[in-house]
Design a protein around this motif. Sequence first.
Motif, PDB file in Angstrom:
ATOM      1  N   THR A  22      33.599   6.508  13.554  1.00 34.38           N
ATOM      2  CA  THR A  22      32.440   5.853  12.959  1.00 34.38           C
ATOM      3  C   THR A  22      31.730   6.742  11.932  1.00 34.38           C
ATOM      4  O   THR A  22      30.709   6.344  11.376  1.00 34.38           O
ATOM      5  CB  THR A  22      31.437   5.418  14.043  1.00 34.38           C
ATOM      6  OG1 THR A  22      31.053   6.566  14.791  1.00 34.38           O
ATOM      7  CG2 THR A  22      32.043   4.356  14.957  1.00 34.38           C
ATOM      8  N   ALA A  23      32.283   7.907  11.674  1.00 34.31           N
ATOM      9  CA  ALA A  23      31.700   8.785  10.648  1.00 34.31           C
ATOM     10  C   ALA A  23      31.735   8.069   9.296  1.00 34.31           C
ATOM     11  O   ALA A  23      32.753   7.510   8.910  1.00 34.31           O
ATOM     12  CB  ALA A  23      32.460  10.098  10.575  1.00 34.31           C
ATOM     13  N   GLY A  24      30.608   8.066   8.605  1.00 31.66           N
ATOM     14  CA  GLY A  24      30.543   7.454   7.282  1.00 31.66           C
ATOM     15  C   GLY A  24      30.103   6.002   7.268  1.00 31.66           C
ATOM     16  O   GLY A  24      30.094   5.372   6.202  1.00 31.66           O
ATOM     17  N   LEU A  25      29.742   5.447   8.427  1.00 34.37           N
ATOM     18  CA  LEU A  25      29.235   4.074   8.432  1.00 34.37           C
ATOM     19  C   LEU A  25      27.978   3.974   7.575  1.00 34.37           C
ATOM     20  O   LEU A  25      27.197   4.921   7.479  1.00 34.37           O
ATOM     21  CB  LEU A  25      28.891   3.635   9.862  1.00 34.37           C
ATOM     22  CG  LEU A  25      30.043   3.388  10.829  1.00 34.37           C
ATOM     23  CD1 LEU A  25      29.480   3.019  12.204  1.00 34.37           C
ATOM     24  CD2 LEU A  25      30.975   2.309  10.327  1.00 34.37           C
ATOM     25  N   LEU A  26      27.771   2.831   6.977  1.00 36.40           N
ATOM     26  CA  LEU A  26      26.556   2.591   6.204  1.00 36.40           C
ATOM     27  C   LEU A  26      25.358   2.447   7.134  1.00 36.40           C
ATOM     28  O   LEU A  26      25.492   1.993   8.270  1.00 36.40           O
ATOM     29  CB  LEU A  26      26.701   1.316   5.376  1.00 36.40           C
ATOM     30  CG  LEU A  26      27.710   1.364   4.239  1.00 36.40           C
ATOM     31  CD1 LEU A  26      27.947  -0.024   3.680  1.00 36.40           C
ATOM     32  CD2 LEU A  26      27.232   2.311   3.148  1.00 36.40           C
ATOM     33  N   GLU A  95      30.766  -3.404  -4.389  1.00 36.11           N
ATOM     34  CA  GLU A  95      29.648  -3.035  -3.514  1.00 36.11           C
ATOM     35  C   GLU A  95      29.294  -4.300  -2.741  1.00 36.11           C
ATOM     36  O   GLU A  95      28.463  -5.097  -3.154  1.00 36.11           O
ATOM     37  CB  GLU A  95      28.482  -2.488  -4.326  1.00 36.11           C
ATOM     38  CG  GLU A  95      28.844  -1.185  -5.013  1.00 36.11           C
ATOM     39  CD  GLU A  95      27.679  -0.547  -5.727  1.00 36.11           C
ATOM     40  OE1 GLU A  95      26.565  -1.104  -5.707  1.00 36.11           O
ATOM     41  OE2 GLU A  95      27.889   0.524  -6.308  1.00 36.11           O
ATOM     42  N   VAL A  96      29.986  -4.471  -1.615  1.00 36.11           N
ATOM     43  CA  VAL A  96      30.075  -5.750  -0.929  1.00 36.11           C
ATOM     44  C   VAL A  96      29.079  -5.865   0.214  1.00 36.11           C
ATOM     45  O   VAL A  96      28.940  -4.947   1.021  1.00 36.11           O
ATOM     46  CB  VAL A  96      31.516  -5.933  -0.393  1.00 36.11           C
ATOM     47  CG1 VAL A  96      31.630  -7.179   0.465  1.00 36.11           C
ATOM     48  CG2 VAL A  96      32.504  -5.965  -1.554  1.00 36.11           C
ATOM     49  N   VAL A  97      28.425  -7.029   0.282  1.00 34.59           N
ATOM     50  CA  VAL A  97      27.611  -7.413   1.430  1.00 34.59           C
ATOM     51  C   VAL A  97      27.936  -8.875   1.722  1.00 34.59           C
ATOM     52  O   VAL A  97      27.781  -9.739   0.852  1.00 34.59           O
ATOM     53  CB  VAL A  97      26.103  -7.243   1.176  1.00 34.59           C
ATOM     54  CG1 VAL A  97      25.308  -7.704   2.394  1.00 34.59           C
ATOM     55  CG2 VAL A  97      25.756  -5.804   0.822  1.00 34.59           C
ATOM     56  N   ALA A 154      29.792  -4.865   5.239  1.00 31.12           N
ATOM     57  CA  ALA A 154      29.378  -4.209   3.993  1.00 31.12           C
ATOM     58  C   ALA A 154      30.244  -2.992   3.725  1.00 31.12           C
ATOM     59  O   ALA A 154      30.685  -2.314   4.656  1.00 31.12           O
ATOM     60  CB  ALA A 154      27.908  -3.806   4.077  1.00 31.12           C
ATOM     61  N   TRP A 155      30.484  -2.734   2.452  1.00 34.31           N
ATOM     62  CA  TRP A 155      31.100  -1.488   2.006  1.00 34.31           C
ATOM     63  C   TRP A 155      30.774  -1.267   0.537  1.00 34.31           C
ATOM     64  O   TRP A 155      30.648  -2.199  -0.231  1.00 34.31           O
ATOM     65  CB  TRP A 155      32.618  -1.471   2.240  1.00 34.31           C
ATOM     66  CG  TRP A 155      33.390  -2.552   1.553  1.00 34.31           C
ATOM     67  CD1 TRP A 155      33.877  -2.547   0.268  1.00 34.31           C
ATOM     68  CD2 TRP A 155      33.800  -3.803   2.118  1.00 34.31           C
ATOM     69  NE1 TRP A 155      34.543  -3.721  -0.001  1.00 34.31           N
ATOM     70  CE2 TRP A 155      34.514  -4.504   1.125  1.00 34.31           C
ATOM     71  CE3 TRP A 155      33.625  -4.409   3.366  1.00 34.31           C
ATOM     72  CZ2 TRP A 155      35.057  -5.773   1.334  1.00 34.31           C
ATOM     73  CZ3 TRP A 155      34.166  -5.665   3.571  1.00 34.31           C
ATOM     74  CH2 TRP A 155      34.876  -6.325   2.563  1.00 34.31           C
ATOM     75  N   ASP A 161      33.508   3.604   4.019  1.00 32.37           N
ATOM     76  CA  ASP A 161      32.209   3.246   4.593  1.00 32.37           C
ATOM     77  C   ASP A 161      32.156   1.802   5.106  1.00 32.37           C
ATOM     78  O   ASP A 161      31.097   1.257   5.357  1.00 32.37           O
ATOM     79  CB  ASP A 161      31.080   3.494   3.598  1.00 32.37           C
ATOM     80  CG  ASP A 161      31.165   2.623   2.363  1.00 32.37           C
ATOM     81  OD1 ASP A 161      32.163   1.864   2.206  1.00 32.37           O
ATOM     82  OD2 ASP A 161      30.247   2.668   1.532  1.00 32.37           O
ATOM     83  N   CYS A 162      33.298   1.194   5.271  1.00 31.64           N
ATOM     84  CA  CYS A 162      33.389  -0.190   5.743  1.00 31.64           C
ATOM     85  C   CYS A 162      32.663  -0.323   7.090  1.00 31.64           C
ATOM     86  O   CYS A 162      33.014   0.348   8.061  1.00 31.64           O
ATOM     87  CB  CYS A 162      34.854  -0.548   5.884  1.00 31.64           C
ATOM     88  SG  CYS A 162      35.213  -2.255   5.590  1.00 31.64           S
TER      89      CYS A 162
END
Length: 169
Positions: A22-26, A95-97, A154-155, A161-162
């Motif tokens: 989970t490292a790097g999650l938004l 830059e997806v949401v 999101a990513w 960062d997905c």
Amino acid sequence: MDATPAADRPVLPEGYGLPATTAGLLDWSTVEARLRTARHYWLGSVRPDGRPHAVPRWGVWLDGRFWYDGAPTTRHTRNVDRNPAVTLTLESGTEVVIVEGESHATRAEPDGWGTRLAEAFAKYDDAGYSPGPDSWSGQDGGGLRVITPHVVLAWFDFPTDCTRFAFGL
């Protein structure tokens, strides 16, 4: 609905390069800021015959939900009156949401929520859309609808960062 949703990795097919940790999650605050400041959103709904329908929408992200309005005769409103399941996305493909949730009719009285919504909708003043605090009161709520999210994907730097945000259902 101000609680922070749980964050984890989405499930993707093998080979997409999704990190195993989970490292790097938004952070939810970063994603929510994008939802708040966006001017253009895409709303996906389902027609009565099962075909998809997509339409650009103006609206506001406020207190963990998406608020928008429209005539009850529009295709998307008729769709969500029958089946409230929707997706809401921002314009960018990099830059997806993606918000998955349900859309329901509501209303807002001018002396409370209507004032807050009118202030948030001020981002469209320069485009000629300036609803007042009383725009969503009355029997039909002025066509006001609210999307309650179930899941947000999101990513901004795929796939590192997905992130999948899950809301209590």
